[in-house]
Motif scaffolding. Sequence first.
Motif, PDB file in Angstrom:
ATOM      1  N   TYR A  64      45.848  43.539  27.878  1.00  0.00           N
ATOM      2  CA  TYR A  64      44.666  42.950  28.183  1.00  0.00           C
ATOM      3  C   TYR A  64      43.817  42.514  26.729  1.00  0.00           C
ATOM      4  CZ  TYR A  64      39.678  43.348  29.204  1.00  0.00           C
ATOM      5  OH  TYR A  64      38.229  43.012  29.429  1.00  0.00           O
ATOM      6  N   LEU A  65      43.820  43.177  25.770  1.00  0.00           N
ATOM      7  CA  LEU A  65      43.044  43.041  24.838  1.00  0.00           C
ATOM      8  C   LEU A  65      43.707  41.722  24.165  1.00  0.00           C
ATOM      9  CD1 LEU A  65      42.285  46.577  23.227  1.00  0.00           C
ATOM     10  CD2 LEU A  65      40.799  45.005  24.549  1.00  0.00           C
ATOM     11  N   GLU A  66      44.737  41.575  24.272  1.00  0.00           N
ATOM     12  CA  GLU A  66      45.562  40.244  23.917  1.00  0.00           C
ATOM     13  C   GLU A  66      45.234  39.051  24.476  1.00  0.00           C
ATOM     14  OE1 GLU A  66      49.564  42.460  21.801  1.00  0.00           O
ATOM     15  OE2 GLU A  66      49.497  41.596  24.137  1.00  0.00           O
ATOM     16  N   ARG A  67      44.447  39.057  25.997  1.00  0.00           N
ATOM     17  CA  ARG A  67      44.195  38.283  26.773  1.00  0.00           C
ATOM     18  C   ARG A  67      42.680  38.118  27.103  1.00  0.00           C
ATOM     19  NH1 ARG A  67      49.185  40.269  27.716  1.00  0.00           N
ATOM     20  NH2 ARG A  67      50.840  38.682  28.209  1.00  0.00           N
ATOM     21  N   PHE A  68      41.973  39.016  26.579  1.00  0.00           N
ATOM     22  CA  PHE A  68      40.418  39.157  27.256  1.00  0.00           C
ATOM     23  C   PHE A  68      39.555  37.865  26.696  1.00  0.00           C
ATOM     24  CE2 PHE A  68      39.609  40.697  22.968  1.00  0.00           C
ATOM     25  CZ  PHE A  68      38.088  40.386  22.847  1.00  0.00           C
ATOM     26  N   ALA A  69      39.952  37.452  25.375  1.00  0.00           N
ATOM     27  CA  ALA A  69      39.146  36.333  24.844  1.00  0.00           C
ATOM     28  C   ALA A  69      39.869  34.912  25.768  1.00  0.00           C
ATOM     29  CB  ALA A  69      39.390  36.141  23.555  1.00  0.00           C
ATOM     30  N   SER A  70      39.358  34.702  27.014  1.00  0.00           N
ATOM     31  CA  SER A  70      39.613  33.418  27.711  1.00  0.00           C
ATOM     32  C   SER A  70      38.776  33.409  28.670  1.00  0.00           C
ATOM     33  CB  SER A  70      41.178  33.367  28.121  1.00  0.00           C
ATOM     34  OG  SER A  70      41.389  34.638  29.221  1.00  0.00           O
ATOM     35  N   ASP A  71      38.694  32.134  29.679  1.00  0.00           N
ATOM     36  CA  ASP A  71      37.592  31.992  30.528  1.00  0.00           C
ATOM     37  C   ASP A  71      38.043  32.348  31.687  1.00  0.00           C
ATOM     38  OD1 ASP A  71      35.856  30.278  29.185  1.00  0.00           O
ATOM     39  OD2 ASP A  71      37.374  28.801  28.877  1.00  0.00           O
ATOM     40  N   VAL A  72      39.365  32.474  32.163  1.00  0.00           N
ATOM     41  CA  VAL A  72      39.968  33.039  33.139  1.00  0.00           C
ATOM     42  C   VAL A  72      41.335  34.094  32.934  1.00  0.00           C
ATOM     43  CG1 VAL A  72      41.014  32.578  35.406  1.00  0.00           C
ATOM     44  CG2 VAL A  72      39.401  30.872  34.796  1.00  0.00           C
ATOM     45  N   VAL A  73      41.024  35.296  33.224  1.00  0.00           N
ATOM     46  CA  VAL A  73      42.057  36.061  33.035  1.00  0.00           C
ATOM     47  C   VAL A  73      42.804  36.426  34.508  1.00  0.00           C
ATOM     48  CG1 VAL A  73      42.918  38.123  32.144  1.00  0.00           C
ATOM     49  CG2 VAL A  73      41.028  37.244  31.018  1.00  0.00           C
ATOM     50  N   ALA A  74      43.831  35.842  34.737  1.00  0.00           N
ATOM     51  CA  ALA A  74      44.412  35.980  36.202  1.00  0.00           C
ATOM     52  C   ALA A  74      45.020  37.465  36.172  1.00  0.00           C
ATOM     53  CB  ALA A  74      45.492  34.961  36.372  1.00  0.00           C
ATOM     54  N   VAL A  75      44.563  38.178  37.188  1.00  0.00           N
ATOM     55  CA  VAL A  75      44.873  39.307  37.388  1.00  0.00           C
ATOM     56  C   VAL A  75      45.997  39.616  38.616  1.00  0.00           C
ATOM     57  CG1 VAL A  75      44.374  42.100  37.487  1.00  0.00           C
ATOM     58  CG2 VAL A  75      42.794  40.561  36.077  1.00  0.00           C
ATOM     59  N   ASN A  76      47.131  40.330  38.337  1.00  0.00           N
ATOM     60  CA  ASN A  76      48.076  40.263  39.233  1.00  0.00           C
ATOM     61  C   ASN A  76      47.898  41.259  40.525  1.00  0.00           C
ATOM     62  OD1 ASN A  76      49.335  38.275  38.117  1.00  0.00           O
ATOM     63  ND2 ASN A  76      50.759  39.779  37.000  1.00  0.00           N
ATOM     64  N   SER A  77      47.361  42.395  40.201  1.00  0.00           N
ATOM     65  CA  SER A  77      47.086  43.565  41.134  1.00  0.00           C
ATOM     66  C   SER A  77      45.741  43.980  41.153  1.00  0.00           C
ATOM     67  CB  SER A  77      48.309  44.653  41.138  1.00  0.00           C
ATOM     68  OG  SER A  77      47.998  45.362  39.996  1.00  0.00           O
ATOM     69  N   ARG A  78      45.225  44.640  42.295  1.00  0.00           N
ATOM     70  CA  ARG A  78      44.109  45.452  42.348  1.00  0.00           C
ATOM     71  C   ARG A  78      44.243  46.842  41.310  1.00  0.00           C
ATOM     72  NH1 ARG A  78      44.651  43.851  47.613  1.00  0.00           N
ATOM     73  NH2 ARG A  78      43.021  42.630  48.590  1.00  0.00           N
ATOM     74  N   GLU A  79      45.300  47.228  41.352  1.00  0.00           N
ATOM     75  CA  GLU A  79      45.526  48.366  40.179  1.00  0.00           C
ATOM     76  C   GLU A  79      45.198  47.992  38.628  1.00  0.00           C
ATOM     77  OE1 GLU A  79      48.470  52.073  38.992  1.00  0.00           O
ATOM     78  OE2 GLU A  79      49.171  50.398  40.252  1.00  0.00           O
ATOM     79  N   ASP A  80      45.745  46.605  38.396  1.00  0.00           N
ATOM     80  CA  ASP A  80      45.466  46.452  37.158  1.00  0.00           C
ATOM     81  C   ASP A  80      43.999  45.946  36.923  1.00  0.00           C
ATOM     82  OD1 ASP A  80      48.342  46.411  36.686  1.00  0.00           O
ATOM     83  OD2 ASP A  80      48.599  44.296  37.039  1.00  0.00           O
ATOM     84  N   LEU A  81      43.456  45.318  37.950  1.00  0.00           N
ATOM     85  CA  LEU A  81      42.066  45.100  37.981  1.00  0.00           C
ATOM     86  C   LEU A  81      41.425  46.034  37.474  1.00  0.00           C
ATOM     87  CD1 LEU A  81      39.780  42.830  38.227  1.00  0.00           C
ATOM     88  CD2 LEU A  81      39.782  43.309  40.732  1.00  0.00           C
ATOM     89  N   ARG A  82      41.463  47.340  38.273  1.00  0.00           N
ATOM     90  CA  ARG A  82      40.522  48.265  38.003  1.00  0.00           C
ATOM     91  C   ARG A  82      40.968  48.992  36.481  1.00  0.00           C
ATOM     92  NH1 ARG A  82      42.594  49.543  43.418  1.00  0.00           N
ATOM     93  NH2 ARG A  82      44.304  50.677  42.515  1.00  0.00           N
ATOM     94  N   ALA A  83      42.121  48.726  36.073  1.00  0.00           N
ATOM     95  CA  ALA A  83      42.444  49.474  34.693  1.00  0.00           C
ATOM     96  C   ALA A  83      41.617  48.276  33.695  1.00  0.00           C
ATOM     97  CB  ALA A  83      43.726  49.370  34.296  1.00  0.00           C
ATOM     98  N   PHE A  84      41.729  46.910  34.020  1.00  0.00           N
ATOM     99  CA  PHE A  84      40.910  45.959  32.972  1.00  0.00           C
ATOM    100  C   PHE A  84      39.543  46.229  33.143  1.00  0.00           C
ATOM    101  CE2 PHE A  84      44.845  43.290  33.845  1.00  0.00           C
ATOM    102  CZ  PHE A  84      45.691  44.028  32.929  1.00  0.00           C
ATOM    103  N   GLU A  85      38.887  46.369  34.186  1.00  0.00           N
ATOM    104  CA  GLU A  85      37.420  46.504  34.418  1.00  0.00           C
ATOM    105  C   GLU A  85      36.961  47.812  33.528  1.00  0.00           C
ATOM    106  OE1 GLU A  85      36.468  44.215  38.601  1.00  0.00           O
ATOM    107  OE2 GLU A  85      37.005  46.291  38.413  1.00  0.00           O
ATOM    108  N   ALA A  86      37.635  48.715  33.702  1.00  0.00           N
ATOM    109  CA  ALA A  86      37.559  50.042  33.108  1.00  0.00           C
ATOM    110  C   ALA A  86      37.565  50.004  31.435  1.00  0.00           C
ATOM    111  CB  ALA A  86      38.072  51.075  33.613  1.00  0.00           C
ATOM    112  N   ALA A  87      38.470  49.483  31.049  1.00  0.00           N
ATOM    113  CA  ALA A  87      38.698  49.216  29.716  1.00  0.00           C
ATOM    114  C   ALA A  87      37.748  48.291  28.858  1.00  0.00           C
ATOM    115  CB  ALA A  87      39.929  48.655  29.385  1.00  0.00           C
ATOM    116  N   GLY A  88      37.108  47.077  29.859  1.00  0.00           N
ATOM    117  CA  GLY A  88      36.027  46.307  29.299  1.00  0.00           C
ATOM    118  C   GLY A  88      34.799  47.274  29.105  1.00  0.00           C
TER     119      GLY A  88
END
Length: 420
Positions: A134-158
């Motif tokens: 996620y940290l290798e990709r967060f600097a972008s306009d659109v981070v396309a997330v594949n699953s709800r579980e991944d989304l929860r993890a990235f939102e928490a990390a952010g």
Amino acid sequence: MSADMITANTIEDDVTDPGTALLLVAFDSQLRWAATLGAELEARGWRCRYAAPSDVRSFVAPELERSLGVSVERAPWAELVGDAADADALVLALQGPLTSRFVRDLAATGDGSVGPVVVTGWVGVIIEKLVAGYLERFASDVVAVNSREDLRAFEAAGAWLGLPTDNLLLSGLPLLPGRPAVPRRGPVRTVLFADQPTVPSSRAERLYLYDRLVEHARRHPERRVLVKPRHRLDEDPYAVVRHHPAELLAGADLPPNLEIVYAPLPELLPTVDLLLTVSSTAGLEAVGAGVRTVFVADLGVHENLGNHVLLASGLVRTIDVLEGPDDELPEPDAAWLADWFVDDGDPRPSARRVVERVVELRAVPPSERPLARTTATSTFRARVAVARHRKDAAAVPGRTVRRRPAGWRGWPLVGRLHRA
């Protein structure tokens, strides 16, 4: 701009003002992911150019280019950075470290007043480096997330790191439909094993899997048993295939109903009744196509195998399942399906969700896009500083990075106390 402020544009509106898109790939799986976005952009009149950096390792199978109807050109990294700055959209399907490096180089080319809408994402199931990726990709306009579980993890990390998260888009994996097809029933006539280049890694474990498939084919002459490697022996993929099935099975007395095949997976799935794999994204594609699927557990469930992230699917079983009744094959768990197939009453395909966000952001000044906010964070500045330091350190004669010895488990306690 928050996600709920963005509205969908019609394809007809987009065609009146087409843009240009640069889609960067290095390997087959990345091209398949990028091509779904490219097809959606081209349907709106955009001009798409696919390219691979010629000065980093890459390989795209010509037969995949032909099947997708695209051509991947090779160009130097620096040239592509310059071309990206002039494009309207940039799709980075590259692996995480290269994606991060490209965004750093792109950010250094101008003052942020112009530039493309930058899209990043993952081309398959994430089995390791979840937050690091996620940290290798967060600097972008659109981070396309594949699953709800991944989304929860990235939102928490952010949130924990103080990063903007409004660029996270739950799009679903572009290779999957919004909803899985109705599972096929009936007798199993064709079994496909989706091989992986490095999973498992040892010769003995790979040979075990192939031998079990040979044994099954011999026991069931009424079934076709197909083994599909990711690449041919003479190709040079990102993940080098060690102990290729064509190599390990060479000279063996194989039953006539077992065959090694190389056709693209989408071409094979319509004729397949059961797909086996250890942890390949091919398993998700099979589920999406309504093909009965098993994630093989004979070698255990382990991070090194990647099947630990698939336990919730309800499809992790041993190869012995092949010998049972067809109607006792496992069914995917409903909650797991909802996690990966993200329709939610929204019939738009995954690629369309991403492209509609790109189209909307294109109308926003670059200084107000998510990329501008993410590259202004201390996290991004630190990544730039570290990359610059590593480059400078490598350029100093005689200054080398101290490598840790094999089996290193940390410095002795006395040494740590001394340095403190």
